[in-house]
Design a protein around this motif. Structure first.
Motif, PDB file in Angstrom:
ATOM      1  N   THR A 113       0.848  -1.195   0.000  1.00 31.80           N
ATOM      2  CA  THR A 113       0.000   0.000   0.000  1.00 31.80           C
ATOM      3  C   THR A 113       0.886   1.247   0.000  1.00 31.80           C
ATOM      4  O   THR A 113       2.056   1.192   0.395  1.00 31.80           O
ATOM      5  CB  THR A 113      -0.883   0.057   1.265  1.00 31.80           C
ATOM      6  OG1 THR A 113      -0.045   0.238   2.415  1.00 31.80           O
ATOM      7  CG2 THR A 113      -1.734  -1.190   1.421  1.00 31.80           C
ATOM      8  N   PRO A 114       0.330   2.379  -0.412  1.00 30.29           N
ATOM      9  CA  PRO A 114       1.076   3.629  -0.328  1.00 30.29           C
ATOM     10  C   PRO A 114       1.462   3.987   1.117  1.00 30.29           C
ATOM     11  O   PRO A 114       2.476   4.635   1.338  1.00 30.29           O
ATOM     12  CB  PRO A 114       0.105   4.666  -0.901  1.00 30.29           C
ATOM     13  CG  PRO A 114      -0.822   3.895  -1.766  1.00 30.29           C
ATOM     14  CD  PRO A 114      -0.959   2.558  -1.100  1.00 30.29           C
ATOM     15  N   GLY A 115       0.675   3.531   2.076  1.00 31.78           N
ATOM     16  CA  GLY A 115       0.981   3.807   3.479  1.00 31.78           C
ATOM     17  C   GLY A 115       2.281   3.156   3.916  1.00 31.78           C
ATOM     18  O   GLY A 115       3.108   3.774   4.593  1.00 31.78           O
ATOM     19  N   TRP A 116       2.474   1.884   3.539  1.00 32.80           N
ATOM     20  CA  TRP A 116       3.732   1.196   3.860  1.00 32.80           C
ATOM     21  C   TRP A 116       4.895   1.871   3.149  1.00 32.80           C
ATOM     22  O   TRP A 116       5.986   2.016   3.706  1.00 32.80           O
ATOM     23  CB  TRP A 116       3.653  -0.284   3.469  1.00 32.80           C
ATOM     24  CG  TRP A 116       2.813  -1.092   4.392  1.00 32.80           C
ATOM     25  CD1 TRP A 116       1.593  -1.644   4.125  1.00 32.80           C
ATOM     26  CD2 TRP A 116       3.114  -1.423   5.753  1.00 32.80           C
ATOM     27  NE1 TRP A 116       1.107  -2.294   5.230  1.00 32.80           N
ATOM     28  CE2 TRP A 116       2.032  -2.180   6.262  1.00 32.80           C
ATOM     29  CE3 TRP A 116       4.186  -1.153   6.607  1.00 32.80           C
ATOM     30  CZ2 TRP A 116       1.995  -2.671   7.561  1.00 32.80           C
ATOM     31  CZ3 TRP A 116       4.147  -1.648   7.904  1.00 32.80           C
ATOM     32  CH2 TRP A 116       3.067  -2.394   8.362  1.00 32.80           C
ATOM     33  N   MET A 117       4.666   2.267   1.916  1.00 29.12           N
ATOM     34  CA  MET A 117       5.711   2.944   1.151  1.00 29.12           C
ATOM     35  C   MET A 117       6.082   4.259   1.825  1.00 29.12           C
ATOM     36  O   MET A 117       7.264   4.604   1.941  1.00 29.12           O
ATOM     37  CB  MET A 117       5.234   3.179  -0.285  1.00 29.12           C
ATOM     38  CG  MET A 117       6.290   3.810  -1.159  1.00 29.12           C
ATOM     39  SD  MET A 117       5.748   3.988  -2.860  1.00 29.12           S
ATOM     40  CE  MET A 117       4.374   5.075  -2.656  1.00 29.12           C
ATOM     41  N   LEU A 124      12.509  10.906  -3.613  1.00 27.17           N
ATOM     42  CA  LEU A 124      11.174  11.054  -4.199  1.00 27.17           C
ATOM     43  C   LEU A 124      11.118  10.503  -5.619  1.00 27.17           C
ATOM     44  O   LEU A 124      10.185   9.773  -5.977  1.00 27.17           O
ATOM     45  CB  LEU A 124      10.751  12.524  -4.156  1.00 27.17           C
ATOM     46  CG  LEU A 124      10.602  13.107  -2.737  1.00 27.17           C
ATOM     47  CD1 LEU A 124      10.404  14.618  -2.794  1.00 27.17           C
ATOM     48  CD2 LEU A 124       9.463  12.439  -1.987  1.00 27.17           C
ATOM     49  N   LEU A 125      12.126  10.821  -6.418  1.00 21.41           N
ATOM     50  CA  LEU A 125      12.149  10.324  -7.796  1.00 21.41           C
ATOM     51  C   LEU A 125      12.230   8.804  -7.853  1.00 21.41           C
ATOM     52  O   LEU A 125      11.541   8.173  -8.660  1.00 21.41           O
ATOM     53  CB  LEU A 125      13.357  10.898  -8.548  1.00 21.41           C
ATOM     54  CG  LEU A 125      13.177  12.206  -9.278  1.00 21.41           C
ATOM     55  CD1 LEU A 125      14.468  12.610  -9.971  1.00 21.41           C
ATOM     56  CD2 LEU A 125      12.039  12.150 -10.272  1.00 21.41           C
ATOM     57  N   THR A 126      13.065   8.229  -7.029  1.00 26.98           N
ATOM     58  CA  THR A 126      13.248   6.783  -7.056  1.00 26.98           C
ATOM     59  C   THR A 126      11.957   6.057  -6.697  1.00 26.98           C
ATOM     60  O   THR A 126      11.596   5.065  -7.341  1.00 26.98           O
ATOM     61  CB  THR A 126      14.394   6.367  -6.105  1.00 26.98           C
ATOM     62  OG1 THR A 126      15.581   7.068  -6.486  1.00 26.98           O
ATOM     63  CG2 THR A 126      14.658   4.879  -6.176  1.00 26.98           C
ATOM     64  N   PHE A 127      11.240   6.561  -5.701  1.00 27.32           N
ATOM     65  CA  PHE A 127       9.971   5.918  -5.352  1.00 27.32           C
ATOM     66  C   PHE A 127       8.935   6.109  -6.461  1.00 27.32           C
ATOM     67  O   PHE A 127       8.160   5.201  -6.740  1.00 27.32           O
ATOM     68  CB  PHE A 127       9.457   6.409  -3.993  1.00 27.32           C
ATOM     69  CG  PHE A 127       9.998   5.603  -2.858  1.00 27.32           C
ATOM     70  CD1 PHE A 127       9.319   4.491  -2.388  1.00 27.32           C
ATOM     71  CD2 PHE A 127      11.212   5.930  -2.273  1.00 27.32           C
ATOM     72  CE1 PHE A 127       9.821   3.725  -1.350  1.00 27.32           C
ATOM     73  CE2 PHE A 127      11.727   5.178  -1.235  1.00 27.32           C
ATOM     74  CZ  PHE A 127      11.039   4.066  -0.768  1.00 27.32           C
ATOM     75  N   SER A 159       5.461   3.541  -9.216  1.00 32.99           N
ATOM     76  CA  SER A 159       4.533   4.434  -9.910  1.00 32.99           C
ATOM     77  C   SER A 159       3.080   3.965  -9.823  1.00 32.99           C
ATOM     78  O   SER A 159       2.170   4.778  -9.680  1.00 32.99           O
ATOM     79  CB  SER A 159       4.954   4.575 -11.371  1.00 32.99           C
ATOM     80  OG  SER A 159       4.190   5.547 -12.001  1.00 32.99           O
ATOM     81  N   SER A 160       2.866   2.664  -9.888  1.00 34.87           N
ATOM     82  CA  SER A 160       1.487   2.157  -9.878  1.00 34.87           C
ATOM     83  C   SER A 160       0.765   2.496  -8.573  1.00 34.87           C
ATOM     84  O   SER A 160      -0.446   2.709  -8.579  1.00 34.87           O
ATOM     85  CB  SER A 160       1.468   0.645 -10.106  1.00 34.87           C
ATOM     86  OG  SER A 160       2.145  -0.017  -9.046  1.00 34.87           O
ATOM     87  N   HIS A 204       0.513  12.638 -10.824  1.00 33.29           N
ATOM     88  CA  HIS A 204       0.170  11.486  -9.998  1.00 33.29           C
ATOM     89  C   HIS A 204      -0.667  11.928  -8.789  1.00 33.29           C
ATOM     90  O   HIS A 204      -1.146  13.060  -8.742  1.00 33.29           O
ATOM     91  CB  HIS A 204       1.451  10.767  -9.551  1.00 33.29           C
ATOM     92  CG  HIS A 204       2.110   9.987 -10.638  1.00 33.29           C
ATOM     93  ND1 HIS A 204       2.671  10.573 -11.743  1.00 33.29           N
ATOM     94  CD2 HIS A 204       2.303   8.649 -10.786  1.00 33.29           C
ATOM     95  CE1 HIS A 204       3.178   9.643 -12.524  1.00 33.29           C
ATOM     96  NE2 HIS A 204       2.969   8.460 -11.979  1.00 33.29           N
ATOM     97  N   CYS A 205      -0.794  11.060  -7.826  1.00 36.69           N
ATOM     98  CA  CYS A 205      -1.698  11.317  -6.690  1.00 36.69           C
ATOM     99  C   CYS A 205      -1.417  12.598  -5.894  1.00 36.69           C
ATOM    100  O   CYS A 205      -2.356  13.154  -5.329  1.00 36.69           O
ATOM    101  CB  CYS A 205      -1.754  10.106  -5.763  1.00 36.69           C
ATOM    102  SG  CYS A 205      -0.223   9.719  -4.909  1.00 36.69           S
ATOM    103  N   PRO A 206      -0.200  13.150  -5.844  1.00 35.78           N
ATOM    104  CA  PRO A 206       0.001  14.384  -5.063  1.00 35.78           C
ATOM    105  C   PRO A 206      -0.491  15.662  -5.750  1.00 35.78           C
ATOM    106  O   PRO A 206      -0.381  16.747  -5.186  1.00 35.78           O
ATOM    107  CB  PRO A 206       1.526  14.465  -4.865  1.00 35.78           C
ATOM    108  CG  PRO A 206       2.071  13.158  -5.266  1.00 35.78           C
ATOM    109  CD  PRO A 206       1.082  12.540  -6.195  1.00 35.78           C
TER     110      PRO A 206
END
Length: 182
Positions: free
Chosen positions: A69-73, A105-108, A113-114, A166-168
């Motif tokens: 999940t994005p939360g774990w990330m 930030l770029l690497t993540f 990306s998905s 993206h989401c932000p």
């Protein structure tokens, strides 16, 4: 805590051997100070790039892991941001702080990306975190010598592209993050 003048004078008059033992005991109680002194006195400040590269390896390793999940990330990103802050405390490497934050930030974005494409309840906190970190790095860059901008131009522009696609993106609008840099 302020040391009274009387105590200061008494400490100065102590035998050197006793002062050295006391100093070493006090330094040993502060891990950040030990690391900073090791960097400055043992490494002579020559290991900044080695330390940056080590953090980059940890960032890449974490970004390549499977995040459910994005939360774990986001938790991994926050831990790595802490490593970057610790690097700054020890080395006073402001350039490295900017470089490493952009890299993080770029690497993540590139590796996960998905998880960051769509803004929803699961990605909301992560989206806000990324937007705030991007805003923070832009503010730090604004205080930097413009001669260094060329070093960050390509990566910063790529980061802004991700943040606005993206989401932000909603948080980026709220924070008035530009679409282009500089």
């Amino acid at each position: 805590m302020t040391i009274p003048e009387e105590l200061k004078k008494a400490i100065v008059q102590m035998p050197q051997k006793e002062k050295d033992k006391l100093l070493l005991r006090l330094i040993g109680k502060d891990d950040n100070l030990v690391q900073r002194l090791e960097f400055e006195l043992i490494e002579m400040g020559d290991t900044v790039q080695i330390r940056r590269d080590d953090i980059k390896r940890r960032i890449l390793k974490s970004a390549q892991m499977t995040h459910n999940t994005p939360g774990w990330m986001m938790m991994d990103m926050r831990n790595l941001s802490g490593d970057i802050s610790q690097h700054l405390k020890i080395t006073k490497d402001k350039y490295g702080e900017i470089e490493l934050t952009i890299y993080l930030l770029l690497t993540f974005f590139e590796q996960q990306s998905s998880l960051l494409l769509i803004h929803n309840s699961k990605s909301d906190s992560c989206a806000e975190y990324i937007a705030k970190r991007t805003d923070s790095v832009l503010k730090k860059l604004a205080k930097f010598n413009p001669d260094y901008y060329v070093d960050f131009e390509r990566d910063m522009q790529q980061l802004l592209n991700y943040v606005h696609s993206h989401c932000p993106k909603n948080y980026a609008r709220q924070l008035d993050i530009p679409k282009n840099w500089p």
